[in-house]
Design a protein around this motif. Structure first.
Motif, PDB file in Angstrom:
ATOM      1  N   LYS A 203       3.987   9.594  -6.806  1.00  0.00           N
ATOM      2  CA  LYS A 203       5.316   9.249  -7.314  1.00  0.00           C
ATOM      3  C   LYS A 203       6.217  10.463  -7.146  1.00  0.00           C
ATOM      4  CE  LYS A 203       3.535   5.994 -10.770  1.00  0.00           C
ATOM      5  NZ  LYS A 203       3.393   5.718 -12.212  1.00  0.00           N
ATOM      6  N   GLU A 204       7.474  10.189  -6.815  1.00  0.00           N
ATOM      7  CA  GLU A 204       8.405  11.294  -6.570  1.00  0.00           C
ATOM      8  C   GLU A 204       8.597  12.106  -7.838  1.00  0.00           C
ATOM      9  OE1 GLU A 204      12.860  12.122  -4.780  1.00  0.00           O
ATOM     10  OE2 GLU A 204      11.991  10.120  -4.656  1.00  0.00           O
ATOM     11  N   MET A 205       8.506  13.405  -7.690  1.00  0.00           N
ATOM     12  CA  MET A 205       8.666  14.305  -8.836  1.00  0.00           C
ATOM     13  C   MET A 205      10.143  14.434  -9.192  1.00  0.00           C
ATOM     14  SD  MET A 205       6.082  17.204  -7.340  1.00  0.00           S
ATOM     15  CE  MET A 205       6.379  18.394  -8.630  1.00  0.00           C
ATOM     16  N   LYS A 206      10.440  14.366 -10.471  1.00  0.00           N
ATOM     17  CA  LYS A 206      11.837  14.499 -10.902  1.00  0.00           C
ATOM     18  C   LYS A 206      12.334  15.921 -10.643  1.00  0.00           C
ATOM     19  CE  LYS A 206      11.665  10.889 -14.447  1.00  0.00           C
ATOM     20  NZ  LYS A 206      11.771  10.588 -15.891  1.00  0.00           N
ATOM     21  N   ASN A 207      11.545  16.878 -11.056  1.00  0.00           N
ATOM     22  CA  ASN A 207      11.888  18.283 -10.803  1.00  0.00           C
ATOM     23  C   ASN A 207      10.829  18.885  -9.887  1.00  0.00           C
ATOM     24  OD1 ASN A 207      14.143  18.328 -12.634  1.00  0.00           O
ATOM     25  ND2 ASN A 207      12.648  18.296 -14.306  1.00  0.00           N
ATOM     26  N   LYS A 208      11.166  18.968  -8.613  1.00  0.00           N
ATOM     27  CA  LYS A 208      10.188  19.472  -7.652  1.00  0.00           C
ATOM     28  C   LYS A 208       9.940  20.958  -7.883  1.00  0.00           C
ATOM     29  CE  LYS A 208      11.192  16.098  -4.047  1.00  0.00           C
ATOM     30  NZ  LYS A 208      11.617  15.886  -2.657  1.00  0.00           N
ATOM     31  N   ARG A 209       8.714  21.262  -8.287  1.00  0.00           N
ATOM     32  CA  ARG A 209       8.348  22.658  -8.503  1.00  0.00           C
ATOM     33  C   ARG A 209       8.463  23.425  -7.192  1.00  0.00           C
ATOM     34  NH1 ARG A 209       2.436  22.406 -10.419  1.00  0.00           N
ATOM     35  NH2 ARG A 209       2.604  24.673 -10.260  1.00  0.00           N
ATOM     36  N   GLY A 210       8.748  24.680  -7.309  1.00  0.00           N
ATOM     37  CA  GLY A 210       8.851  25.511  -6.115  1.00  0.00           C
ATOM     38  C   GLY A 210       7.491  25.961  -5.642  1.00  0.00           C
ATOM     39  N   VAL A 211       6.698  24.986  -5.165  1.00  0.00           N
ATOM     40  CA  VAL A 211       5.339  25.270  -4.696  1.00  0.00           C
ATOM     41  C   VAL A 211       5.221  24.843  -3.242  1.00  0.00           C
ATOM     42  CG1 VAL A 211       2.878  24.891  -5.048  1.00  0.00           C
ATOM     43  CG2 VAL A 211       4.425  24.846  -7.009  1.00  0.00           C
ATOM     44  N   VAL A 212       4.748  25.763  -2.412  1.00  0.00           N
ATOM     45  CA  VAL A 212       4.560  25.451  -0.991  1.00  0.00           C
ATOM     46  C   VAL A 212       3.133  25.769  -0.573  1.00  0.00           C
ATOM     47  CG1 VAL A 212       6.969  25.730  -0.318  1.00  0.00           C
ATOM     48  CG2 VAL A 212       5.443  27.722  -0.298  1.00  0.00           C
ATOM     49  N   LEU A 213       2.673  25.057   0.472  1.00  0.00           N
ATOM     50  CA  LEU A 213       1.350  25.286   1.042  1.00  0.00           C
ATOM     51  C   LEU A 213       1.501  26.092   2.319  1.00  0.00           C
ATOM     52  CD1 LEU A 213       1.150  22.471  -0.590  1.00  0.00           C
ATOM     53  CD2 LEU A 213      -0.862  22.056   0.821  1.00  0.00           C
ATOM     54  N   LEU A 214       0.639  27.074   2.486  1.00  0.00           N
ATOM     55  CA  LEU A 214       0.599  27.867   3.717  1.00  0.00           C
ATOM     56  C   LEU A 214      -0.799  27.744   4.326  1.00  0.00           C
ATOM     57  CD1 LEU A 214       2.405  31.205   2.715  1.00  0.00           C
ATOM     58  CD2 LEU A 214       3.394  29.169   3.747  1.00  0.00           C
ATOM     59  N   GLY A 215      -0.895  27.053   5.442  1.00  0.00           N
ATOM     60  CA  GLY A 215      -2.159  26.956   6.157  1.00  0.00           C
ATOM     61  C   GLY A 215      -2.253  28.076   7.186  1.00  0.00           C
ATOM     62  N   TYR A 216      -3.463  28.522   7.471  1.00  0.00           N
ATOM     63  CA  TYR A 216      -3.609  29.676   8.372  1.00  0.00           C
ATOM     64  C   TYR A 216      -4.604  29.445   9.509  1.00  0.00           C
ATOM     65  CZ  TYR A 216      -7.181  30.175   4.717  1.00  0.00           C
ATOM     66  OH  TYR A 216      -8.165  29.920   3.805  1.00  0.00           O
ATOM     67  N   ALA A 217      -5.193  28.253   9.614  1.00  0.00           N
ATOM     68  CA  ALA A 217      -6.207  28.018  10.651  1.00  0.00           C
ATOM     69  C   ALA A 217      -5.632  28.159  12.057  1.00  0.00           C
ATOM     70  CB  ALA A 217      -6.824  26.628  10.476  1.00  0.00           C
ATOM     71  N   ASN A 218      -4.371  27.754  12.230  1.00  0.00           N
ATOM     72  CA  ASN A 218      -3.746  27.800  13.561  1.00  0.00           C
ATOM     73  C   ASN A 218      -2.961  29.084  13.820  1.00  0.00           C
ATOM     74  OD1 ASN A 218      -4.683  25.390  14.513  1.00  0.00           O
ATOM     75  ND2 ASN A 218      -2.856  24.218  13.998  1.00  0.00           N
ATOM     76  N   MET A 219      -2.945  29.986  12.853  1.00  0.00           N
ATOM     77  CA  MET A 219      -2.101  31.177  12.949  1.00  0.00           C
ATOM     78  C   MET A 219      -2.940  32.420  13.265  1.00  0.00           C
ATOM     79  SD  MET A 219       1.166  30.383  11.980  1.00  0.00           S
ATOM     80  CE  MET A 219       1.891  31.686  10.994  1.00  0.00           C
ATOM     81  N   ARG A 220      -2.581  33.117  14.314  1.00  0.00           N
ATOM     82  CA  ARG A 220      -3.245  34.392  14.613  1.00  0.00           C
ATOM     83  C   ARG A 220      -2.747  35.456  13.631  1.00  0.00           C
ATOM     84  NH1 ARG A 220      -5.913  34.353  19.439  1.00  0.00           N
ATOM     85  NH2 ARG A 220      -5.471  32.604  20.850  1.00  0.00           N
ATOM     86  N   GLU A 221      -3.544  36.509  13.454  1.00  0.00           N
ATOM     87  CA  GLU A 221      -3.196  37.540  12.468  1.00  0.00           C
ATOM     88  C   GLU A 221      -1.817  38.144  12.715  1.00  0.00           C
ATOM     89  OE1 GLU A 221      -6.128  37.100  13.718  1.00  0.00           O
ATOM     90  OE2 GLU A 221      -7.700  37.429  12.213  1.00  0.00           O
ATOM     91  N   GLU A 222      -1.497  38.396  13.979  1.00  0.00           N
ATOM     92  CA  GLU A 222      -0.209  38.999  14.311  1.00  0.00           C
ATOM     93  C   GLU A 222       0.942  38.060  13.935  1.00  0.00           C
ATOM     94  OE1 GLU A 222       2.049  42.060  15.123  1.00  0.00           O
ATOM     95  OE2 GLU A 222      -0.137  42.132  15.250  1.00  0.00           O
ATOM     96  N   SER A 223       0.753  36.777  14.179  1.00  0.00           N
ATOM     97  CA  SER A 223       1.779  35.784  13.841  1.00  0.00           C
ATOM     98  C   SER A 223       1.944  35.670  12.328  1.00  0.00           C
ATOM     99  CB  SER A 223       1.412  34.416  14.424  1.00  0.00           C
ATOM    100  OG  SER A 223       1.402  34.460  15.830  1.00  0.00           O
ATOM    101  N   ILE A 224       0.834  35.737  11.588  1.00  0.00           N
ATOM    102  CA  ILE A 224       0.886  35.678  10.126  1.00  0.00           C
ATOM    103  C   ILE A 224       1.729  36.834   9.590  1.00  0.00           C
ATOM    104  CG2 ILE A 224      -0.494  35.983   8.021  1.00  0.00           C
ATOM    105  CD1 ILE A 224      -2.756  34.428   9.452  1.00  0.00           C
ATOM    106  N   LYS A 225       1.491  38.039  10.113  1.00  0.00           N
ATOM    107  CA  LYS A 225       2.235  39.226   9.645  1.00  0.00           C
ATOM    108  C   LYS A 225       3.732  39.083   9.914  1.00  0.00           C
ATOM    109  CE  LYS A 225      -1.696  42.332  10.432  1.00  0.00           C
ATOM    110  NZ  LYS A 225      -2.266  43.384  11.313  1.00  0.00           N
ATOM    111  N   LYS A 226       4.078  38.642  11.118  1.00  0.00           N
ATOM    112  CA  LYS A 226       5.495  38.501  11.466  1.00  0.00           C
ATOM    113  C   LYS A 226       6.170  37.425  10.625  1.00  0.00           C
ATOM    114  CE  LYS A 226       5.031  40.038  16.287  1.00  0.00           C
ATOM    115  NZ  LYS A 226       5.076  39.617  17.713  1.00  0.00           N
ATOM    116  N   ALA A 227       5.475  36.296  10.450  1.00  0.00           N
ATOM    117  CA  ALA A 227       6.055  35.181   9.693  1.00  0.00           C
ATOM    118  C   ALA A 227       6.252  35.541   8.227  1.00  0.00           C
ATOM    119  CB  ALA A 227       5.165  33.943   9.826  1.00  0.00           C
ATOM    120  N   VAL A 228       5.271  36.208   7.625  1.00  0.00           N
ATOM    121  CA  VAL A 228       5.385  36.578   6.207  1.00  0.00           C
ATOM    122  C   VAL A 228       6.480  37.622   6.006  1.00  0.00           C
ATOM    123  CG1 VAL A 228       4.187  37.594   4.229  1.00  0.00           C
ATOM    124  CG2 VAL A 228       3.005  35.933   5.669  1.00  0.00           C
ATOM    125  N   ASP A 229       6.669  38.529   6.946  1.00  0.00           N
ATOM    126  CA  ASP A 229       7.776  39.492   6.856  1.00  0.00           C
ATOM    127  C   ASP A 229       9.116  38.765   6.762  1.00  0.00           C
ATOM    128  OD1 ASP A 229       6.247  41.755   6.858  1.00  0.00           O
ATOM    129  OD2 ASP A 229       6.414  42.139   9.013  1.00  0.00           O
TER     130      ASP A 229
END
Length: 464
Positions: free
Chosen positions: A431-457
């Protein structure tokens, strides 16, 4: 009509006769060349376009065969009367097509990723050749409805050693993905059941049960997993849970809660637990907790596993372990249904497991994902003043809770503007949340270490 001006592309891969045919056909369809109008002779058009006459003849023959033109003896070629001409119109793009044409993000933190670069292509190719080495007609006959016995035995040994699952090969059913197996399970269980799923949860299972006319509800979770008291209040008699690594919250159900869940199932006849053990192979701290099924002594747990996460999504091979008391019902109600997995693919997977390749592949992949998991956690330390990190040490994703600093929509949009795709927790609520919490998912299986560092920066900069 004395001449047709066509700009022929001599370097194109499309043959010249086909270019002429397409040009004239489009002009006829758009009424630029009218019905009854005469076309240039093949000799005249060939001379005008400076090509061979046989090329023009091929184009005219194609137009003749499709009814766009007709040949009148001693007179030449004329456009047919096409008042009722059917024209293919371009349909509006589907959502799937729109997604394909969308600009790909620079970095995609998909929580459903699998690193296919680590797939053992050479081994799989070798085993495929071995399985097809002999000209055996038996390989191409319809196999056992539950899957080939040798594969079921290999799976049985594997899940007993690694996950503590107690079963016989006769209890295992192999199918093309968990969706199919859940549909098959509903034919075994029959109707008049109420299914409870965790909230938030794997929405595919929720939609599936709903579309199969089951009474479906969701039960809120606490820090230990599905709330047993709320499960009791829901009046459900089937609980769908992911105790080893709940998706998407990443909660690992402790032993005490598992015992409470089994007690709930034991209290009444006809209660069952569906245990989805979708990615238990990936745990990076401590020993994996054995599957819930291993603690079950009263035939209450229906265990489900898959090779989609650990090998590749396109393998489309999952398995279900039925309690002994449901085997008879399966054979009566569903035993006539053919297996949905290729016999050859089953043989390859059997060899892959039995010859130790699967274990080696898992060890390699686990080490790869752990490296990326640790890199991501290390990079996120700079954000700990703004968000809480949870769901780590297992699976292939973790979660960031900004606890009121940002809404989910703001987080996603800010990342999107920088070419980064992140995923909101609200997608997993029924059910749609009335107040969407500021929670996000970050998956890392497809991300190389170098890409993870650049993206998080970049995220550190835009999420301030």
């Amino acid at each position: 009509m004395n001449e047709i001006t066509i700009s022929l592309q001599t370097e194109s891969k499309i043959p010249l006769y086909e270019q002429i045919y397409e040009y004239i056909k489009k002009d006829i369809q758009s009424r630029k060349i009218l019905s009854g109008e005469k076309l240039p002779s093949t000799r005249a058009l060939a001379k005008h376009l400076e090509i061979s006459r046989s090329t023009v003849e091929l184009a005219y023959e194609q137009l003749l065969s499709e009814g766009y033109v007709e040949a009148k003896p001693c007179k030449g070629y004329y456009v047919s009367v096409l008042d009722g001409l059917y024209q293919m119109k371009s349909l509006p793009k589907s959502e799937e097509e729109k997604k394909k044409t969308e600009k790909k993000p620079l970095y995609d933190f998909t929580p459903n990723g699998v690193d296919l670069n680590s797939f053992p292509y050479s081994v799989w190719r070798k085993l495929s050749k071995e399985c097809l080495l002999d000209d055996r007609a038996e390989v191409f006959r319809l196999g056992h409805p539950q899957g080939e016995y040798e594969l079921r035995r290999a799976i049985c040994n594997y899940i007993h050693q690694v996950r503590g699952v107690n079963c016989r090969p006769e209890q295992i059913i192999v199918g093309a993905g968990n969706d199919y197996l859940l549909m098959l399970l509903t034919t075994v269980l029959g109707q008049n059941h109420k299914v409870a799923l965790e909230n938030p949860s794997y929405k595919q299972a929720y939609r599936l049960f709903k579309n199969l006319s089951y009474d479906v509800c969701t039960v809120d979770m606490d820090e230990k997993g599905m709330d047993i008291q709320k499960l009791e209040e829901s009046k459900a008699n089937i609980a769908f849970v992911m105790p080893s690594h709940q998706y998407p919250l990443g909660i690992i159900m402790p032993v005490q809660r598992r015992m409470s869940l089994l007690s709930w199932a034991d209290e009444k006849e006809g209660r069952y637990i569906i245990e989805d053990d979708y990615d238990s192979e990936f745990r990076y701290k401590g020993k994996p907790i054995p599957a819930l099924q291993g603690y079950d002594h009263n035939d209450k747990v229906i265990y489900m596993g898959t090779f989609s996460k650990s090998i590749a999504p396109s393998i489309r091979m999952s398995y279900m372990v039925l309690p002994e008391n449901l085997l008879k019902k399966y054979r009566e109600r569903s035993g006539f249904l053919s297996s949905t997995v290729s016999k050859v693919d089953q043989m390859i997977l059997q060899k892959f497991i039995e010859e130790g390749y699967y274990e080696r592949h898992l060890n390699k992949t686990r080490a790869l994902y752990k490296s990326r998991h640790d890199t991501l956690l290390g990079c996120l330390k700079k954000m700990q003043d703004r968000c809480k990190i949870f769901g780590e040490n297992a699976g292939v994703h973790l979660l960031l809770d900004f606890q009121g600093n940002f809404t989910e929509e703001e987080l996603i949009q800010r990342a999107q503007k920088e070419g980064i795709r992140v995923y909101g927790l609200s997608e997993y609520y029924t059910k749609e949340m009335k107040n969407k919490r500021g929670v996000v998912l970050l998956g890392y299986a497809n991300m190389r270490e170098e890409s993870i560092k650049k993206a998080v920066d970049i995220l550190d900069r835009v999420w301030r």
